[in-house]
Scaffold this active site. Sequence first.
Site, PDB file in Angstrom:
ATOM      1  N   SER A 236       0.706  -1.149   0.195  1.00 12.50           N
ATOM      2  CA  SER A 236       0.152  -0.056  -0.118  1.00 12.50           C
ATOM      3  C   SER A 236       0.774   1.326  -0.150  1.00 12.50           C
ATOM      4  O   SER A 236       2.036   1.418   0.377  1.00 12.50           O
ATOM      5  CB  SER A 236      -0.894  -0.007   0.962  1.00 12.50           C
ATOM      6  OG  SER A 236      -0.292   0.384   2.393  1.00 12.50           O
ATOM      7  N   LYS A 237       0.611   2.251  -0.382  1.00 13.99           N
ATOM      8  CA  LYS A 237       1.131   3.601  -0.565  1.00 13.99           C
ATOM      9  C   LYS A 237       0.981   3.942   0.568  1.00 13.99           C
ATOM     10  O   LYS A 237       2.505   4.853   0.872  1.00 13.99           O
ATOM     11  CB  LYS A 237       0.444   4.034  -1.730  1.00 13.99           C
ATOM     12  CG  LYS A 237      -1.343   4.898  -0.682  1.00 13.99           C
ATOM     13  CD  LYS A 237      -2.058   5.718  -1.965  1.00 13.99           C
ATOM     14  CE  LYS A 237      -3.183   6.005  -1.468  1.00 13.99           C
ATOM     15  NZ  LYS A 237      -3.988   5.958  -2.305  1.00 13.99           N
ATOM     16  N   ARG A 238       0.649   3.924   1.801  1.00 16.07           N
ATOM     17  CA  ARG A 238       1.086   4.227   2.990  1.00 16.07           C
ATOM     18  C   ARG A 238       2.496   4.088   3.144  1.00 16.07           C
ATOM     19  O   ARG A 238       3.289   4.097   3.980  1.00 16.07           O
ATOM     20  CB  ARG A 238       0.056   3.942   4.529  1.00 16.07           C
ATOM     21  CG  ARG A 238      -0.956   5.028   3.987  1.00 16.07           C
ATOM     22  CD  ARG A 238      -2.681   4.632   5.025  1.00 16.07           C
ATOM     23  NE  ARG A 238      -2.839   3.613   4.392  1.00 16.07           N
ATOM     24  CZ  ARG A 238      -4.150   3.286   3.747  1.00 16.07           C
ATOM     25  NH1 ARG A 238      -4.013   4.394   3.236  1.00 16.07           N
ATOM     26  NH2 ARG A 238      -4.503   2.727   2.932  1.00 16.07           N
ATOM     27  N   LYS A 239       3.156   2.829   3.098  1.00 11.65           N
ATOM     28  CA  LYS A 239       4.159   2.502   3.721  1.00 11.65           C
ATOM     29  C   LYS A 239       4.966   2.488   2.340  1.00 11.65           C
ATOM     30  O   LYS A 239       6.552   1.631   2.958  1.00 11.65           O
ATOM     31  CB  LYS A 239       3.667   0.499   3.698  1.00 11.65           C
ATOM     32  CG  LYS A 239       2.973  -0.027   5.028  1.00 11.65           C
ATOM     33  CD  LYS A 239       3.580  -1.165   5.669  1.00 11.65           C
ATOM     34  CE  LYS A 239       2.441  -1.288   7.033  1.00 11.65           C
ATOM     35  NZ  LYS A 239       2.347  -2.651   7.512  1.00 11.65           N
ATOM     36  N   VAL A 242       4.646   3.000  -4.369  1.00 14.36           N
ATOM     37  CA  VAL A 242       3.608   2.407  -5.243  1.00 14.36           C
ATOM     38  C   VAL A 242       3.641   2.481  -6.631  1.00 14.36           C
ATOM     39  O   VAL A 242       3.243   1.928  -7.736  1.00 14.36           O
ATOM     40  CB  VAL A 242       2.381   1.400  -4.590  1.00 14.36           C
ATOM     41  CG1 VAL A 242       2.480   0.504  -3.411  1.00 14.36           C
ATOM     42  CG2 VAL A 242       1.824   2.894  -4.354  1.00 14.36           C
TER      43      VAL A 242
END
Length: 426
Positions: A236-239, A242
């Site tokens: 995911s883009k939070r981690k 991407v």
Amino acid sequence: MKVRTRIAPSPTGEDLHIGNAYTALINYVFAKKNKGSFIIRIEDTDRSRLVEGSENRILSSLKWLGIHHDEGPFRQSERLNLYKRHAEELVAKGHAYYCVCTPDRLNEMRKKQEVNHQPPMYDGRCRELKLTNGSTIRLKVPKSGTTTFHDVIRGDIQFENKLIDDQVIIKSDGYPTYHLGVVVDDHLMEISHIIRGEEWISSTPKHILLYQFFGWTLPVYAHMPLLRNPDKSKLSKRKNPVWVSWFREQGFLPEAIRNYLATLAWAHPDGKEIFSTEEMIRVFNLESIQTTAPVFDTEKLKWMNGKYLKEEYVVEYYKDKYSKEKIKLIWPLVKERMKLLSEFESLAGFFFIRPPKKEIRKEVRDALGSCEWNHDVMEKAIRSVTGKEAKDAFMELRVAVTGKTVGPPLLESLEILGREETLARL
Ligand code: GLU
């Protein structure tokens, strides 16, 4: 059967997601392997989630990645009449119904058990009426039985119909929902194989029902495993980064990204790790994709990227900044240490920009001032004036000339830098 595959991205994110790039690659390779066509369709029917510029960025990222389409991009927003016509056909056949209930109203009725899985029109509150603003069309999902489909990668998958709600197929804004749009288009565009991420498995029974209601032949389904972060969570883009544009900016190469993606849930039959997309096309086989979600490891991709770096890419990447001649001279000294194009700067930036000035021992400066400008000769000259302290002297020289304690081979670098520039830094 002519093989036709597609990807159907929604322009609701910043750019092409690396997971979508992965699905695109597999669709592309499978189509090419079978002398078929690969199609792009933009699924832009969720108007509230559209992101300005997203479609263009998705298309240019695919192009940059070298995943070229044969047809499209088709855009669902330009095909609204088609979906409406097909939805009305379902209503006429008794497989769908008009409804004016708002989702809130429907939930309220469900809570009070005024309706169960009973389509809301039966309770008398929703009447059949023409599609006007505020009304929707819903699919009449059978209340019993099961819907089964075969997945090339996963085998048979079964769902109980009673667990599937009556899906909205045309929304009150007149746009189709994903389910109707995807089925109508995949049929009309003669898509033979639907290869997509496993997050769509639970949608598939709704699609199967639609195919059955229309009386259409089913495509072949293959649901790819989702990529995970190294900590096994969903990518995911939070981690992690991407977006494909991020990889591009960092100096990753398209051929390396394609090679790395290829190895994630599929293995080259000869156990090779480095191979081209052309080679993959020759030996690819959809059935041998694994179902376990693979880890997307940026470090591993970096390593692979290093295998693909070439002098001409560095020249191109820095064309507005550094001269081609100079890059060609430096390249042999840095190529073993570079994994990303962007690393050239941190390794070789000192060739172009002087670090802050530093004093070094006088005997070394003098030795460099008078010896022949060749790395072997320089080495001997410095060793002869520094003796046991040679190691320290070399470090002192490195820091003075490059501003760093590590970097490419020092004396070879000095050879390129030239005597005048080197002495000016000491
Ligand atoms: N529009 C869907 C997406 O955003 C397409 C899913 C599918 O391939 O059916 O990925």
